[in-house]
Write a protein that holds these residues in place. Sequence first.
Motif, mmCIF file in Angstrom:
data_model
loop_
_atom_site.group_PDB
_atom_site.id
_atom_site.type_symbol
_atom_site.label_atom_id
_atom_site.label_comp_id
_atom_site.label_asym_id
_atom_site.label_seq_id
_atom_site.Cartn_x
_atom_site.Cartn_y
_atom_site.Cartn_z
ATOM 1 N N ALA A 1 0.830 -1.208 0.000
ATOM 2 C CA ALA A 1 0.000 0.000 0.000
ATOM 3 C C ALA A 1 0.863 1.256 0.000
ATOM 4 O O ALA A 1 0.614 2.204 -0.754
ATOM 5 C CB ALA A 1 -0.934 -0.009 1.203
ATOM 6 N N TRP A 2 1.917 1.262 0.830
ATOM 7 C CA TRP A 2 2.795 2.422 0.860
ATOM 8 C C TRP A 2 3.722 2.464 -0.350
ATOM 9 O O TRP A 2 4.228 3.518 -0.726
ATOM 10 C CB TRP A 2 3.582 2.492 2.159
ATOM 11 N N GLY A 3 3.944 1.315 -1.007
ATOM 12 C CA GLY A 3 4.668 1.338 -2.275
ATOM 13 C C GLY A 3 3.886 2.129 -3.312
ATOM 14 O O GLY A 3 4.448 2.951 -4.048
ATOM 15 N N PHE A 4 2.578 1.909 -3.340
ATOM 16 C CA PHE A 4 1.708 2.628 -4.260
ATOM 17 C C PHE A 4 1.617 4.108 -3.898
ATOM 18 O O PHE A 4 1.875 4.991 -4.717
ATOM 19 C CB PHE A 4 0.320 1.981 -4.262
ATOM 20 N N TYR A 5 1.276 4.386 -2.636
ATOM 21 C CA TYR A 5 1.092 5.777 -2.240
ATOM 22 C C TYR A 5 2.425 6.521 -2.112
ATOM 23 O O TYR A 5 2.491 7.733 -2.352
ATOM 24 C CB TYR A 5 0.291 5.865 -0.942
#
Length: 278
Positions: free
Chosen positions: A74-78
């Motif tokens: 999720a933090w890779g995306f955001y």
Amino acid sequence: MALDTAQIRRAADLLDEADGLIIAAGAGMGVDSGLPDFRGNEGFWKAYPALGRSRMDFARIASPVAFERDPGLAWGFYGHRLALYRSTRPHAGFGLLRAWGEAMPQGCRVFTSNVDGQFQRAGFDPAAIYECHGSIHHLQCMDGCESAIWEAESFAPEVDQERCRLLNEAPRCPHCGGLARPNILMFGDGGWIERRSAQQARRLEAWLEMVERPLVIELGAGTAVPSVRYFSQGIVARGGRLVRINPREPEVANRRDAGIAAGALEGLQAIAALRAQT
């Protein structure tokens, strides 16, 4: 395809008649700055091939559940989006809008569903911007700890773009030490802290009370996620006028308004060119 000169002329006339400008921007506003278009899975997976390989669509990754199940993904995306928005230069259309608004007696305000912070980067007064879906440049605790919202400026994401995974430590809540998430309204999101956006909404409403002849210039806002369109219609319902710039859905209900079938930058530059001739 040539643009409709009559609609451009109508838009220019509406600018001359208004005493306050409201810029209503959807996702299409950022395309001319080089930001990815998430319209449909094909465009989304082209921008994030790792998610495409796992057939994970935008609604699944843009969700609090994604942070609960796999914070690194999720933090890779955001994190990638945060770094991208920080490095992106707003296109020239932002400057045109800012100049038009500053020339009006009541100035201008911004209503946007975009979380990218591009209007702030383009020099608009942060106090004049209402981000109805929040901002990627602000964080909150996953658990809603203290109902706090803080700026993300100290977080510098390092992302493996091939795998769409965060490589460094995810941001933590300064109050409880738990996982932080963007202060963005996601899909299926019951935990979004909306206090910051609610304050922005109150400031915009107070400004609207002072404007007698408001004009909305709506850019890149379609009907799939109609937040911006609903806002524009609300301004028209209270006596305002509308210029809609949209390459696929430019139609307007009132013939006194203007609908220009173009991307944001092309449409704005066409209006500017016509105004320069008069």
